[in-house]
Motif scaffolding. Structure first.
Motif, PDB file in Angstrom:
ATOM      1  N   GLY A 179     -47.737  58.379  21.460  1.00 22.74           N
ATOM      2  CA  GLY A 179     -48.354  59.036  20.202  1.00 22.74           C
ATOM      3  C   GLY A 179     -48.290  60.298  20.169  1.00 22.74           C
ATOM      4  O   GLY A 179     -48.352  61.249  21.187  1.00 22.74           O
ATOM      5  N   ASP A 180     -48.037  61.025  18.988  1.00 22.50           N
ATOM      6  CA  ASP A 180     -47.735  62.415  18.766  1.00 22.50           C
ATOM      7  C   ASP A 180     -49.242  62.892  18.385  1.00 22.50           C
ATOM      8  O   ASP A 180     -49.849  63.040  17.192  1.00 22.50           O
ATOM      9  CB  ASP A 180     -46.701  62.781  17.714  1.00 22.50           C
ATOM     10  CG  ASP A 180     -46.574  64.211  17.359  1.00 22.50           C
ATOM     11  OD1 ASP A 180     -47.107  65.085  18.266  1.00 22.50           O
ATOM     12  OD2 ASP A 180     -45.834  64.689  16.508  1.00 22.50           O
ATOM     13  N   VAL A 181     -49.768  63.932  19.549  1.00 24.25           N
ATOM     14  CA  VAL A 181     -51.096  64.542  19.442  1.00 24.25           C
ATOM     15  C   VAL A 181     -51.058  65.918  19.132  1.00 24.25           C
ATOM     16  O   VAL A 181     -51.972  66.577  19.042  1.00 24.25           O
ATOM     17  CB  VAL A 181     -51.757  64.299  20.707  1.00 24.25           C
ATOM     18  CG1 VAL A 181     -51.977  62.731  20.936  1.00 24.25           C
ATOM     19  CG2 VAL A 181     -51.222  64.846  21.785  1.00 24.25           C
ATOM     20  N   SER A 182     -49.827  66.482  18.942  1.00 24.46           N
ATOM     21  CA  SER A 182     -49.835  67.832  18.793  1.00 24.46           C
ATOM     22  C   SER A 182     -50.462  68.414  17.566  1.00 24.46           C
ATOM     23  O   SER A 182     -50.163  67.937  16.469  1.00 24.46           O
ATOM     24  CB  SER A 182     -48.274  68.530  18.985  1.00 24.46           C
ATOM     25  OG  SER A 182     -47.739  68.422  17.656  1.00 24.46           O
ATOM     26  N   GLY A 183     -51.260  69.482  17.575  1.00 27.61           N
ATOM     27  CA  GLY A 183     -51.919  70.066  16.537  1.00 27.61           C
ATOM     28  C   GLY A 183     -53.082  69.147  16.178  1.00 27.61           C
ATOM     29  O   GLY A 183     -54.010  69.720  15.270  1.00 27.61           O
ATOM     30  N   MET A 208     -48.989  61.087  33.783  1.00 23.99           N
ATOM     31  CA  MET A 208     -49.812  60.843  32.650  1.00 23.99           C
ATOM     32  C   MET A 208     -48.793  60.848  31.201  1.00 23.99           C
ATOM     33  O   MET A 208     -48.457  61.886  31.188  1.00 23.99           O
ATOM     34  CB  MET A 208     -51.000  61.562  32.317  1.00 23.99           C
ATOM     35  CG  MET A 208     -51.923  62.053  33.536  1.00 23.99           C
ATOM     36  SD  MET A 208     -52.963  60.674  33.723  1.00 23.99           S
ATOM     37  CE  MET A 208     -54.314  60.822  32.709  1.00 23.99           C
ATOM     38  N   ASN A 209     -48.682  59.745  30.957  1.00 20.17           N
ATOM     39  CA  ASN A 209     -47.748  59.423  29.705  1.00 20.17           C
ATOM     40  C   ASN A 209     -48.527  59.577  28.499  1.00 20.17           C
ATOM     41  O   ASN A 209     -49.764  58.829  28.489  1.00 20.17           O
ATOM     42  CB  ASN A 209     -46.747  58.477  29.838  1.00 20.17           C
ATOM     43  CG  ASN A 209     -45.828  58.532  30.718  1.00 20.17           C
ATOM     44  OD1 ASN A 209     -44.873  59.663  30.845  1.00 20.17           O
ATOM     45  ND2 ASN A 209     -45.676  57.710  31.645  1.00 20.17           N
ATOM     46  N   ALA A 259     -51.883  69.287  27.166  1.00 20.85           N
ATOM     47  CA  ALA A 259     -50.382  69.552  27.532  1.00 20.85           C
ATOM     48  C   ALA A 259     -49.609  69.392  26.613  1.00 20.85           C
ATOM     49  O   ALA A 259     -48.307  69.830  26.603  1.00 20.85           O
ATOM     50  CB  ALA A 259     -49.993  69.068  29.147  1.00 20.85           C
ATOM     51  N   ARG A 260     -49.784  68.314  26.055  1.00 15.36           N
ATOM     52  CA  ARG A 260     -48.822  67.869  24.879  1.00 15.36           C
ATOM     53  C   ARG A 260     -49.399  68.384  23.304  1.00 15.36           C
ATOM     54  O   ARG A 260     -48.849  67.955  22.333  1.00 15.36           O
ATOM     55  CB  ARG A 260     -48.978  66.319  24.641  1.00 15.36           C
ATOM     56  CG  ARG A 260     -48.430  65.330  25.587  1.00 15.36           C
ATOM     57  CD  ARG A 260     -47.452  65.404  26.503  1.00 15.36           C
ATOM     58  NE  ARG A 260     -46.978  64.454  27.425  1.00 15.36           N
ATOM     59  CZ  ARG A 260     -47.768  64.589  28.674  1.00 15.36           C
ATOM     60  NH1 ARG A 260     -48.692  65.222  29.079  1.00 15.36           N
ATOM     61  NH2 ARG A 260     -47.216  63.823  29.717  1.00 15.36           N
TER      62      ARG A 260
END
Ligand code: R5P
Length: 310
Positions: free
Chosen positions: A205-209, A201-202, A234-235
């Motif tokens: 987009g930056d989902v952190s936080g 699963m890639n 996990a990201r």
């Protein structure tokens, strides 16, 4: 106007009837001993504008057959115009040939509904908009987006929210919702690099936080949703909520979702929620009757339906 309900979702039919201040037409939809379906419309419908309310949800084939037989009964009873209101259109996922010698069942179902005698179709969040073209009669595809957006705006701090499509096929739908709430878009891209290897699963987009909102048309086994939620967490996503129109929720889906890390799954009542869904700790049902009722009223008065979604 007359409203005739099949057995798939009486609760939704009654709420739509209440919105329209039009009682459901008296009709019997029952089974013979061998499970053949028998329909009897018990009021005069000659010359009437009739709306049949029936989702072709589980048991799909029985509910589809009910819809076809009710349509036939109304046509033979000289209804002036028959609109099949099918909030959940079963078989929609079979909209193309995935391999040689396979059917396009969505087209077959469209043919059946048309040949039974429907003059129009109204449905909600079709799996693919192009399915409208499978019908040679007017077809209105309603969107649950206004209902979902209202709920999202009440519950989320929009500045930190990211809308996520759980697969590449759902990007157009997710992008439309992201636009309505002015949020960014991320995509979960499921890939098998080499035959025999497990899927990776890639996340694009930056989902952190971020508070992530997964958007999809159908949750069936729950596999797509739970895997996407795990990939986002996990990201570094802060939390994951899902807004999905049709809660098919087959087999162990409710247990899978309850045991998952999803904060909440929000569905509509296009399919009648089971008791397990109603008591699930992290599943909430948004009523869709007002939107469908309003679309029916506008159709009956020959007014614009699309302006409901502006
Ligand atoms: C597929 O293209 C649909 O949009 C849904 O993502 C799919 O039907 C979900 O199925 P499941 O819950 O079984 O993973």
């Amino acid at each position: 106007m007359k409203l005739v309900a099949g057995n798939s979702n009486r609760a939704l039919a009654e709420t739509i009837a209440a919105y329209l201040e039009t009682p459901l037409t008296k009709a019997v939809v029952r089974r013979f001993a061998d499970m053949e379906i028998f329909v009897e419309i018990q009021e005069n419908v000659r010359g009437e504008d009739v709306f049949i309310l029936q989702s072709t949800s589980f048991p799909t084939n029985d509910h589809l057959m009910e819809l076809l037989i009710i349509t036939d009964a109304l046509r033979r009873a000289s209804a002036k115009r028959i609109t099949a209101v099918v909030p959940y259109f079963g078989y929609a996922r079979q909209d193309r040939k995935p391999g040689p010698r396979t059917p396009i069942s969505a087209k077959l179902v469209a043919n059946l509904i048309t040949h039974a005698g429907a003059d129009r179709v109204m449905t909600l969040d079709l799996h693919a908009g192009q399915i409208q073209g499978f019908f040679d009669i007017p077809t209105d595809n309603l969107y649950s987006a206004p209902v979902m957006v209202r709920d999202i705006k009440e519950r989320f701090e929009l500045g930190n929210t990211m809308v996520v499509s759980p697969d590449v096929g759902g990007v157009v739908r997710a992008r439309a919702l992201a636009k309505r709430i002015d949020a960014q878009l991320a995509i979960v891209d499921k890939r098998r690099e080499r035959p025999g290897e497990s899927e990776v699963m890639n996340v694009i987009g930056d989902v952190s936080g971020r508070s992530c909102i997964l958007v999809d048309d159908i949750v069936d086994s729950g596999g797509t949703l739970v895997n996407a939620a795990d990939a986002l967490l996990a990201r570094g996503a802060k939390e994951v909520t899902a807004y999905i129109t049709h809660g098919v929720l087959s087999g162990g889906a409710v247990a899978r979702i309850t045991a998952s890390k999803l904060k909440e799954l929000v569905i509509t009542d296009s399919i009648q929620p089971t008791e397990a869904v109603r008591v699930a700790r992290n599943i909430r049902v948004l009523p869709i009757a007002t939107l469908i009722g309003e679309a029916i009223a506008r159709t009956a008065h020959e007014e614009s339906v699309s302006s409901l979604f502006d």
